[in-house]
Design a protein around this motif. Structure first.
Motif, PDB file in Angstrom:
ATOM      1  N   SER A  67       0.839  -1.202   0.000  1.00 50.36           N
ATOM      2  CA  SER A  67       0.000   0.000   0.000  1.00 50.36           C
ATOM      3  C   SER A  67       0.873   1.250   0.000  1.00 50.36           C
ATOM      4  N   ASP A  68       0.273   2.354  -0.356  1.00 52.21           N
ATOM      5  CA  ASP A  68       0.979   3.628  -0.387  1.00 52.21           C
ATOM      6  C   ASP A  68       1.093   4.157   1.041  1.00 52.21           C
ATOM      7  N   ALA A  69       2.323   4.400   1.488  1.00 48.83           N
ATOM      8  CA  ALA A  69       2.527   4.859   2.862  1.00 48.83           C
ATOM      9  C   ALA A  69       1.890   6.212   3.125  1.00 48.83           C
ATOM     10  N   ALA A  70       1.619   6.978   2.077  1.00 54.03           N
ATOM     11  CA  ALA A  70       0.959   8.270   2.265  1.00 54.03           C
ATOM     12  C   ALA A  70      -0.434   8.090   2.866  1.00 54.03           C
ATOM     13  N   ARG A  71      -1.000   6.880   2.734  1.00 50.89           N
ATOM     14  CA  ARG A  71      -2.317   6.599   3.291  1.00 50.89           C
ATOM     15  C   ARG A  71      -2.237   5.824   4.597  1.00 50.89           C
ATOM     16  N   ALA A  72      -1.041   5.622   5.103  1.00 48.64           N
ATOM     17  CA  ALA A  72      -0.878   4.929   6.380  1.00 48.64           C
ATOM     18  C   ALA A  72      -1.428   5.798   7.513  1.00 48.64           C
ATOM     19  N   THR A  73      -1.642   5.168   8.663  1.00 47.48           N
ATOM     20  CA  THR A  73      -2.111   5.912   9.829  1.00 47.48           C
ATOM     21  C   THR A  73      -1.146   7.030  10.194  1.00 47.48           C
ATOM     22  N   VAL A  74       0.150   6.742  10.080  1.00 45.58           N
ATOM     23  CA  VAL A  74       1.193   7.733  10.367  1.00 45.58           C
ATOM     24  C   VAL A  74       2.140   7.775   9.170  1.00 45.58           C
ATOM     25  N   GLY A 101       6.225   5.959  -0.332  1.00 46.39           N
ATOM     26  CA  GLY A 101       5.273   7.035  -0.108  1.00 46.39           C
ATOM     27  C   GLY A 101       5.318   7.756   1.213  1.00 46.39           C
ATOM     28  N   TYR A 102       6.299   7.435   2.077  1.00 45.41           N
ATOM     29  CA  TYR A 102       6.405   8.175   3.338  1.00 45.41           C
ATOM     30  C   TYR A 102       6.921   9.596   3.086  1.00 45.41           C
ATOM     31  N   THR A 103       6.520  10.523   3.946  1.00 43.91           N
ATOM     32  CA  THR A 103       7.175  11.817   4.050  1.00 43.91           C
ATOM     33  C   THR A 103       8.335  11.636   5.013  1.00 43.91           C
ATOM     34  N   VAL A 104       9.545  11.916   4.559  1.00 41.67           N
ATOM     35  CA  VAL A 104      10.748  11.589   5.334  1.00 41.67           C
ATOM     36  C   VAL A 104      11.471  12.866   5.736  1.00 41.67           C
ATOM     37  N   MET A 105      11.755  12.956   7.037  1.00 40.06           N
ATOM     38  CA  MET A 105      12.549  14.043   7.584  1.00 40.06           C
ATOM     39  C   MET A 105      13.831  13.474   8.167  1.00 40.06           C
ATOM     40  N   ILE A 106      14.868  14.290   8.213  1.00 44.80           N
ATOM     41  CA  ILE A 106      16.080  13.894   8.921  1.00 44.80           C
ATOM     42  C   ILE A 106      16.537  15.059   9.778  1.00 44.80           C
ATOM     43  N   GLU A 107      16.917  14.763  11.003  1.00 46.40           N
ATOM     44  CA  GLU A 107      17.465  15.791  11.895  1.00 46.40           C
ATOM     45  C   GLU A 107      18.946  15.512  12.082  1.00 46.40           C
TER      46      GLU A 107
END
Length: 231
Positions: A67-74, A101-107
């Protein structure tokens, strides 16, 4: 790769503060900031393959296979540390999270070059201030890489730190380069190892100087005990 923890919480900082997020905290850091609140991530960790990390993220995010991770719960994932760019596998992790499909951030501390990361990764880049004990570690080439989706963060513990951050922001026109410039006051250490900076003082300085920056408070430290791990 070595992982300290993978957990689900709210995003505590930056322009996405308050949003549900899955965090992947990598083990190891080459800096030793005087006020570091994640020193437990300096050593140890659990050895995990890239696929094991991705599977755990999917589990916490509520993503079904194929599935597309953009539609995941988180759908929001942050890669953090320690210093995540010390481990070579981080690039593969970022690429594979983006691919599904995740939105990915890096700190990152700002000491490592961020240019090898996929462009789509949202980069939260620190610039270390004088009283962090790690001044002059910022990789200036990062200013050529960061752009309109990225954020630059200064963690401030003193008036001297504030003046450094103010001058750096103005000199390099950071507010015109990135989505947000974050001024984050150091939180009092629960064990009394260091004293924090009062947010009210910082706000008054920002207003007096008319800076186009965002106050950054660590929301998770108001929701949970500041010493709590995995939140």
């Amino acid at each position: 790769m070595f992982i300290t923890e993978i957990f689900k919480s709210i995003q505590g900082e930056g322009t996405r503060a308050g949003l549900p997020c899955v965090f992947v905290r990598l083990t190891g850091c080459n800096l030793r900031c005087t006020w570091c609140d994640t020193a437990y991530a300096f050593h140890g960790g659990k050895k995990m393959s890239v696929d094991e990390v991705l599977a755990r993220v999917d589990e916490l995010a509520g993503r079904r296979a194929s599935s597309d991770a953009a539609r995941a719960t988180v759908p929001l994932v942050e890669l953090t540390g320690g210093e995540p760019l010390l481990q070579e596998e981080i690039y593969e992790v970022a690429e594979k999270l983006l691919a599904v499909g995740y939105t990915v951030m890096i700190e990152t501390s700002g000491e490592r070059f961020v240019g090898r990361l996929p462009q789509e990764v949202i980069k939260i880049v620190d610039v270390k201030c004088p009283d962090s004990g790690e001044a002059d570690t910022f990789e200036m080439k990062n200013l050529e890489i960061i752009g309109g989706q990225d954020e630059v963060k200064f963690v401030l513990s003193t008036r001297r730190d504030y003046e450094f951050a103010r001058d750096f922001t103005r000199q390099h026109r950071l507010a015109e380069r990135v989505r947000a410039v974050l001024f984050s006051p150091v939180f009092d250490d629960p064990e009394g190892k260091w004293q924090g900076l009062q947010p009210r003082d910082l706000v008054e300085w920002i207003l007096a100087d008319g800076l186009p920056v965002r106050l950054g408070l660590q929301l998770h430290k108001f929701v949970w005990d500041p010493a709590t791990k995995g939140v």
